[in-house]
Design an enzyme around this catalytic site. Structure first.
Site, mmCIF file in Angstrom:
data_model
loop_
_atom_site.group_PDB
_atom_site.id
_atom_site.type_symbol
_atom_site.label_atom_id
_atom_site.label_comp_id
_atom_site.label_asym_id
_atom_site.label_seq_id
_atom_site.Cartn_x
_atom_site.Cartn_y
_atom_site.Cartn_z
ATOM 1 N N SER A 82 1.034 -0.851 -0.090
ATOM 2 C CA SER A 82 -0.023 -0.331 -0.228
ATOM 3 C C SER A 82 0.736 1.677 0.185
ATOM 4 O O SER A 82 1.494 0.781 0.487
ATOM 5 C CB SER A 82 -0.942 0.344 0.951
ATOM 6 O OG SER A 82 -1.355 1.359 1.650
ATOM 7 N N GLY A 85 2.363 3.085 -4.957
ATOM 8 C CA GLY A 85 2.005 3.920 -6.439
ATOM 9 C C GLY A 85 1.415 3.159 -7.441
ATOM 10 O O GLY A 85 1.806 3.473 -8.494
ATOM 11 N N LYS A 86 1.245 1.962 -6.927
ATOM 12 C CA LYS A 86 0.449 0.943 -8.037
ATOM 13 C C LYS A 86 -0.599 2.047 -8.991
ATOM 14 O O LYS A 86 -0.726 1.775 -10.206
ATOM 15 C CB LYS A 86 -0.239 0.147 -6.982
ATOM 16 C CG LYS A 86 1.251 -0.980 -6.241
ATOM 17 C CD LYS A 86 -0.489 -1.950 -5.909
ATOM 18 C CE LYS A 86 -0.738 -1.784 -5.099
ATOM 19 N NZ LYS A 86 -0.563 -1.513 -3.776
ATOM 20 N N ASP A 110 -8.922 -0.852 -4.243
ATOM 21 C CA ASP A 110 -9.450 0.124 -3.463
ATOM 22 C C ASP A 110 -11.076 0.099 -4.014
ATOM 23 O O ASP A 110 -12.254 0.274 -3.455
ATOM 24 C CB ASP A 110 -9.106 1.451 -3.284
ATOM 25 C CG ASP A 110 -8.267 0.806 -1.907
ATOM 26 O OD1 ASP A 110 -8.538 0.705 -1.210
ATOM 27 O OD2 ASP A 110 -7.560 2.792 -2.063
ATOM 28 N N ASN A 130 -10.006 -12.219 -3.612
ATOM 29 C CA ASN A 130 -10.681 -11.403 -3.962
ATOM 30 C C ASN A 130 -9.427 -11.131 -5.123
ATOM 31 O O ASN A 130 -10.002 -10.844 -6.226
ATOM 32 C CB ASN A 130 -9.647 -9.912 -2.905
ATOM 33 C CG ASN A 130 -9.360 -8.558 -3.619
ATOM 34 O OD1 ASN A 130 -10.626 -8.378 -3.978
ATOM 35 N ND2 ASN A 130 -8.453 -8.313 -3.472
ATOM 36 N N ILE A 153 -2.387 -5.202 -4.021
ATOM 37 C CA ILE A 153 -1.131 -5.519 -3.184
ATOM 38 C C ILE A 153 -1.404 -6.868 -4.308
ATOM 39 O O ILE A 153 0.237 -7.165 -3.806
ATOM 40 C CB ILE A 153 -1.743 -5.517 -1.537
ATOM 41 C CG1 ILE A 153 -2.037 -3.803 -1.677
ATOM 42 C CG2 ILE A 153 -0.785 -6.066 -1.293
ATOM 43 C CD1 ILE A 153 -2.431 -3.570 0.623
ATOM 44 N N SER A 154 -1.963 -7.506 -3.830
ATOM 45 C CA SER A 154 -1.614 -8.793 -4.373
ATOM 46 C C SER A 154 -0.122 -9.706 -3.440
ATOM 47 O O SER A 154 0.532 -9.765 -4.071
ATOM 48 C CB SER A 154 -1.847 -9.826 -6.134
ATOM 49 O OG SER A 154 -1.201 -8.540 -6.589
HETATM 50 N N1 LIG Z 1 -5.383 -4.911 6.049
HETATM 51 C C1 LIG Z 1 -4.883 -4.188 4.897
HETATM 52 N N2 LIG Z 1 -4.193 -4.109 3.948
HETATM 53 C C2 LIG Z 1 -3.461 -3.758 3.487
HETATM 54 N N3 LIG Z 1 -4.123 -3.026 2.893
HETATM 55 C C3 LIG Z 1 -5.900 -2.204 3.460
HETATM 56 C C4 LIG Z 1 -6.374 -3.597 4.521
HETATM 57 N N4 LIG Z 1 -7.045 -2.330 5.142
HETATM 58 C C5 LIG Z 1 -7.152 -2.133 4.344
HETATM 59 N N5 LIG Z 1 -6.332 -1.932 3.214
HETATM 60 C C6 LIG Z 1 -6.460 -0.936 1.917
HETATM 61 O O1 LIG Z 1 -7.144 -1.945 0.810
HETATM 62 C C7 LIG Z 1 -5.917 -1.480 -0.192
HETATM 63 C C8 LIG Z 1 -5.594 -2.495 -0.409
HETATM 64 O O2 LIG Z 1 -6.924 -3.868 -1.066
HETATM 65 P P1 LIG Z 1 -6.197 -5.357 -2.299
HETATM 66 O O3 LIG Z 1 -7.224 -5.525 -2.691
HETATM 67 O O4 LIG Z 1 -5.067 -4.166 -3.103
HETATM 68 O O5 LIG Z 1 -5.481 -5.788 -1.288
HETATM 69 S S1 LIG Z 1 -5.165 -7.430 -1.556
HETATM 70 O O6 LIG Z 1 -4.810 -7.656 -2.956
HETATM 71 O O7 LIG Z 1 -6.370 -7.835 -0.926
HETATM 72 O O8 LIG Z 1 -4.094 -7.783 -0.272
HETATM 73 C C9 LIG Z 1 -5.115 -0.727 0.337
HETATM 74 O O9 LIG Z 1 -4.885 0.350 -0.976
HETATM 75 P P2 LIG Z 1 -3.899 0.530 -1.620
HETATM 76 O O10 LIG Z 1 -2.563 1.741 -0.666
HETATM 77 O O11 LIG Z 1 -3.973 1.156 -2.949
HETATM 78 O O12 LIG Z 1 -2.994 -0.626 -2.149
HETATM 79 C C10 LIG Z 1 -5.416 -0.402 1.276
HETATM 80 O O13 LIG Z 1 -5.642 1.281 1.586
HETATM 81 N N1 LIG Z 2 7.346 7.548 -8.183
HETATM 82 C C1 LIG Z 2 6.479 8.467 -7.072
HETATM 83 N N2 LIG Z 2 7.234 8.970 -6.359
HETATM 84 C C2 LIG Z 2 7.092 9.744 -5.811
HETATM 85 N N3 LIG Z 2 5.871 9.659 -5.539
HETATM 86 C C3 LIG Z 2 5.116 8.857 -5.912
HETATM 87 C C4 LIG Z 2 4.787 7.808 -7.094
HETATM 88 N N4 LIG Z 2 4.188 7.015 -7.304
HETATM 89 C C5 LIG Z 2 3.289 7.226 -6.081
HETATM 90 N N5 LIG Z 2 3.604 8.324 -5.312
HETATM 91 C C6 LIG Z 2 2.939 8.284 -4.216
HETATM 92 O O1 LIG Z 2 2.949 8.126 -3.531
HETATM 93 C C7 LIG Z 2 1.362 8.124 -2.737
HETATM 94 C C8 LIG Z 2 0.458 6.467 -2.942
HETATM 95 O O2 LIG Z 2 0.900 6.183 -4.715
HETATM 96 P P1 LIG Z 2 -0.595 5.387 -4.667
HETATM 97 O O3 LIG Z 2 -0.071 4.773 -6.076
HETATM 98 O O4 LIG Z 2 -1.522 5.485 -3.935
HETATM 99 O O5 LIG Z 2 -0.368 3.928 -4.599
HETATM 100 P P2 LIG Z 2 -0.891 2.501 -4.174
HETATM 101 O O6 LIG Z 2 -1.803 2.560 -5.163
HETATM 102 O O7 LIG Z 2 0.314 1.711 -3.806
HETATM 103 O O8 LIG Z 2 -1.442 2.382 -2.719
HETATM 104 C C9 LIG Z 2 0.883 8.908 -3.483
HETATM 105 O O9 LIG Z 2 0.680 10.367 -2.909
HETATM 106 C C10 LIG Z 2 1.240 9.292 -5.221
HETATM 107 O O10 LIG Z 2 1.481 10.260 -4.894
#
Ligand SMILES: Nc1ncnc2c1ncn2[C@@H]1O[C@H](COP(=O)(O)OS(=O)(=O)O)[C@@H](OP(=O)(O)O)[C@H]1O
Ligand SMILES: Nc1ncnc2c1ncn2[C@@H]1O[C@H](COP(=O)(O)OP(=O)(O)O)[C@@H](O)[C@H]1O
Length: 252
Positions: A82, A85-86, A110, A130, A153-154
């Site tokens: 999380s 930057g995905k 999300d 998921n 995240i997978s």
């Molecule tokens: N326990 C826990 N661990 C990790 N992440 C959490 C958790 N609870 C909520 N979140 C939020 O849910 C987003 C991840 O969802 P995913 O569907 O990508 O997760 S997974 O692939 O099933 O592991 C993740 O979003 P990203 O930050 O965009 O990755 C988080 O915002």
């Molecule tokens: N290459 C990068 N360099 C600097 N900041 C970044 C980069 N990629 C993403 N970010 C910043 O990092 C934060 C998380 O990015 P996000 O795309 O939401 O991550 P994820 O989807 O993996 O949770 C955001 O505030 C985004 O602007």
């Protein structure tokens, strides 16, 4: 079935070698977190119990759709912690592809958890389900010829590999956002790391839940080994775009 398998083999050989809304999400999240179990040995999902069903092969081929779009359908599977930057890179790439006249679509963890997967939490079994569901959805998109950008995240290798195994050779492109947890935690755009450190979220990936690094990702995006600098999202998206061009996904 035999026809489907041989068509798949032929394709494999011949074709090509969040958003987390601040207003509503916290309550949903804490409810889901409270309900989740930590068992990875049981699953609540009755998978594969449909009977008396038969595969129906369509007569408009995938190749015809791809020819129409002048691109190869594929799945760019963004995996990483999380905050790594995905989503940012996936959406940036979607724009870059649009500018090239290519049809792409982002499937974001999300967002999908707001709808299709809103009955899933973050236990190992729920994360597996998921990824299984989104793997099936991304396969449908890819079969339509869409360049499908999947941002989840997978965290488990076996779940990602199970998706890879379901599609043709070259159709699944794993993109590992290899960003250290310290960097993700510094970013913490949703305050989730802070909540996890404070013990308000249990089972948070990278803090008290595992993340298994890809072993054979097609693309790894990380801090430069030469100067220690992390490229901006536009440059990362550009690198992926170049990969797609070089490997013949974007047609003529
Ligand atoms: N326990 C826990 N661990 C990790 N992440 C959490 C958790 N609870 C909520 N979140 C939020 O849910 C987003 C991840 O969802 P995913 O569907 O990508 O997760 S997974 O692939 O099933 O592991 C993740 O979003 P990203 O930050 O965009 O990755 C988080 O915002
Ligand atoms: N290459 C990068 N360099 C600097 N900041 C970044 C980069 N990629 C993403 N970010 C910043 O990092 C934060 C998380 O990015 P996000 O795309 O939401 O991550 P994820 O989807 O993996 O949770 C955001 O505030 C985004 O602007």
């Amino acid at each position: 079935m035999a026809l489907r398998e041989s068509a798949k083999l032929f394709r494999g050989l011949s074709s090509f070698t969040s958003r987390w809304t601040a207003s509503s999400a916290p309550n949903q999240f804490f409810a889901a977190a409270a309900l989740q179990t930590r068992s990875s040995t049981t699953t609540a999902y009755d998978i594969g119990s449909s009977t008396n069903i038969k595969w129906h092969e369509g007569s408009v081929s995938r190749e015809a759709r791809e020819e129409m779009l002048n691109q190869k359908g594929c799945i760019l599977w963004f995996t990483g912690l999380s905050g790594s930057g995905k989503s940012t890179v996936a959406y940036t790439l979607e724009h870059a592809l649009k500018a090239e006249g290519k049809l792409a679509h982002v499937l974001d963890g999300d967002n999908i958890r707001h709808g299709l997967n809103n009955n899933l939490g973050f236990s190992a079994a729920d994360r597996e389900e998921n990824i299984r569901r989104i793997g099936e959805v991304s396969k449908l998109f890819s079969t339509c010829g869409v360049i499908t950008l999947v941002s989840f995240i997978s965290p488990y290798i076996k779940d990602r590999d199970a998706v890879r195994a379901k599609v043709d050779a070259g159709e699944f492109i794993e993109v590992y956002m290899k960003i250290p947890v310290s960097v993700c935690e510094d970013r913490d755009p949703k305050g989730l790391y802070k909540a996890a450190r404070a013990g308000k979220i249990k089972g948070f990936t990278g803090i008290d839940d595992p993340y298994e690094e890809p072993e054979n990702a097609e693309l790894v995006l990380e801090v430069s080994k030469e100067d220690g600098v992390l490229a901006p999202p536009e440059k990362m998206a550009g690198e992926i775009l170049q990969y797609l061009k070089t490997n013949g996904y974007l047609g003529k």
